[in-house]
Design a protein around this motif. Structure first.
Motif, PDB file in Angstrom:
ATOM      1  N   SER A   1     -13.785   9.991 -10.171  1.00 45.74           N
ATOM      2  CA  SER A   1     -12.325  10.058 -10.201  1.00 45.74           C
ATOM      3  C   SER A   1     -11.790  10.879  -9.035  1.00 45.74           C
ATOM      4  CB  SER A   1     -11.856  10.666 -11.526  1.00 45.74           C
ATOM      5  OG  SER A   1     -10.458  10.866 -11.533  1.00 45.74           O
TER       6      SER A   1
ATOM      7  N   ARG B   1     -13.403  11.489  -6.235  1.00 51.17           N
ATOM      8  CA  ARG B   1     -13.734  10.710  -5.029  1.00 51.17           C
ATOM      9  C   ARG B   1     -12.646   9.687  -4.754  1.00 51.17           C
ATOM     10  NH1 ARG B   1     -16.357   5.960  -3.228  1.00 51.17           N
ATOM     11  NH2 ARG B   1     -18.121   6.284  -1.814  1.00 51.17           N
ATOM     12  N   ASN B   2     -12.215   8.999  -5.793  1.00 51.19           N
ATOM     13  CA  ASN B   2     -11.186   7.979  -5.632  1.00 51.19           C
ATOM     14  C   ASN B   2      -9.830   8.583  -5.269  1.00 51.19           C
ATOM     15  OD1 ASN B   2     -12.975   5.899  -6.145  1.00 51.19           O
ATOM     16  ND2 ASN B   2     -12.496   5.791  -8.329  1.00 51.19           N
ATOM     17  N   GLN B   3      -9.550   9.774  -5.774  1.00 51.65           N
ATOM     18  CA  GLN B   3      -8.308  10.458  -5.414  1.00 51.65           C
ATOM     19  C   GLN B   3      -8.290  10.794  -3.923  1.00 51.65           C
ATOM     20  OE1 GLN B   3      -8.000  13.876  -7.955  1.00 51.65           O
ATOM     21  NE2 GLN B   3      -7.465  12.684  -9.765  1.00 51.65           N
TER      22      GLN B   3
ATOM     23  N   LEU C   1      -9.972   9.231  -1.638  1.00 55.96           N
ATOM     24  CA  LEU C   1      -9.858   7.964  -0.921  1.00 55.96           C
ATOM     25  C   LEU C   1      -8.407   7.492  -0.896  1.00 55.96           C
ATOM     26  CD1 LEU C   1     -11.039   5.502   0.510  1.00 55.96           C
ATOM     27  CD2 LEU C   1     -11.607   4.540  -1.744  1.00 55.96           C
ATOM     28  N   ALA C   2      -7.691   7.691  -1.973  1.00 56.47           N
ATOM     29  CA  ALA C   2      -6.280   7.291  -2.028  1.00 56.47           C
ATOM     30  C   ALA C   2      -5.464   8.035  -0.971  1.00 56.47           C
ATOM     31  CB  ALA C   2      -5.715   7.561  -3.424  1.00 56.47           C
TER      32      ALA C   2
ATOM     33  N   HIS D   1      -6.349   6.431   2.373  1.00 59.94           N
ATOM     34  CA  HIS D   1      -5.662   5.139   2.490  1.00 59.94           C
ATOM     35  C   HIS D   1      -4.200   5.338   2.875  1.00 59.94           C
ATOM     36  CE1 HIS D   1      -8.613   2.640  -0.210  1.00 59.94           C
ATOM     37  NE2 HIS D   1      -9.041   2.791   1.027  1.00 59.94           N
TER      38      HIS D   1
ATOM     39  N   SER E   1     -12.205   1.513  -3.944  1.00 55.33           N
ATOM     40  CA  SER E   1     -12.438   2.609  -4.878  1.00 55.33           C
ATOM     41  C   SER E   1     -13.736   2.338  -5.627  1.00 55.33           C
ATOM     42  CB  SER E   1     -11.278   2.724  -5.879  1.00 55.33           C
ATOM     43  OG  SER E   1     -10.075   3.022  -5.212  1.00 55.33           O
ATOM     44  N   LYS E   2     -14.344   3.393  -6.111  1.00 52.96           N
ATOM     45  CA  LYS E   2     -15.596   3.249  -6.836  1.00 52.96           C
ATOM     46  C   LYS E   2     -15.304   3.161  -8.333  1.00 52.96           C
ATOM     47  CE  LYS E   2     -20.293   5.107  -6.778  1.00 52.96           C
ATOM     48  NZ  LYS E   2     -21.172   6.144  -6.189  1.00 52.96           N
TER      49      LYS E   2
END
Length: 263
Positions: A80, A82-84, A86-87, A90, A115-116
């Motif tokens: 979660s 990691r995805n934040q 990445l956001a 982006h 995203s993972k």
């Protein structure tokens, strides 16, 4: 040394684009800032590259994928988190491609990083009986106990996120019929949530005895700590935990670990 294109774009992104053009919340800006602090740390520690030497050309899809993997394996961040991160990346690259269309192909490779997927977790909810037991724990004979009872009732009644709860100002509480509370969520989006009669009664007493009914206190935080400062997320978690421990002395209706979002 001449400032790099990365330094120029990142400064504009964080200090002008996000707050002025996108009007995002301070929490979002802080989260994005922390992402790039970690990215700079990654370059320094893993690539032996000083912050002043980072350029947009170095920020390739492969480099940024390596950064995300480092967060997950090297720093033990959750998927979660990691995805934040990445956001945030982006968002930054979408901004930069509008500023430098000539690099659009390079930038869109980064924007295409997916995203993972994380395992879905079951959202826990307290039963009405468990919540009733929890609300019976605060000592109504003392000021702090009445504050805690009011806080938990508002949290339960509105379904507010903890950050939304601690950001509530006195002016956000409207007790005239129909009674509502104004919550400010992510992206400074507001919503008006109706309140039940019991919560309204608790709020009326709480605001009166804390002298929050004065017009000049309209911008004061609704809930404060012993130092009269706005409560923190940790402070709210501590309050909930304290009453969970108390409730479990007499019943197992309340689970041993209660996330504040369960209330």
């Amino acid at each position: 040394m001449k400032p790099t294109d990365f330094a120029k774009h990142l400064t504009e992104f964080l200090s002008v684009y996000l707050p002025s053009q996108k009007n995002v919340s301070k929490n979002t800006i802080r989260s994005y800032r922390d992402t790039f602090k970690l990215l700079i740390k990654y370059f320094q520690e893993m690539k032996s590259t000083a912050a002043e030497r980072i350029t947009m050309d170095l920020l390739s899809k492969e480099m940024l994928t390596g950064f995300l993997d480092w967060l997950e394996t090297g720093r033990n961040c959750s998927i979660s988190t990691r995805n934040q991160r990445l956001a945030a990346i982006h968002s930054f690259f979408r901004y930069v491609q509008a500023e430098e269309p000539s690099g659009m192909f390079h930038f869109q490779k980064v924007i295409a990083i997916p995203s993972k997927k994380a395992k879905k977790t079951v959202v826990e909810h307290l039963t009405p009986e468990a919540m009733k037991l929890l609300l019976e724990q605060p000592d109504r004979n003392c000021l702090k106990g009445r504050r805690d009872l009011t806080l938990m009732s508002v949290l339960y009644d509105t379904g507010a996120r903890v950050q939304e709860l601690i950001d509530v100002k006195v002016s956000d509480v409207i007790l005239d019929t129909p009674a509502v509370i104004v919550l400010t969520g992510k992206g400074n989006k507001t919503r008006r949530v109706p309140l039940m009669k019991n919560t309204v009664s608790l709020l009326e007493r709480y605001m009166l005895e804390n002298k929050l009914d004065k017009p000049w206190k309209s911008e004061y935080p609704l809930f404060t700590n012993n130092q009269h400062n706005k409560l923190t997320k940790e402070g709210v978690a501590y309050i909930i935990s304290k009453y969970v421990t108390s409730a479990r002395k007499t019943s197992t209706l309340v689970p041993s670990k209660v996330n504040v979002h369960c209330c």
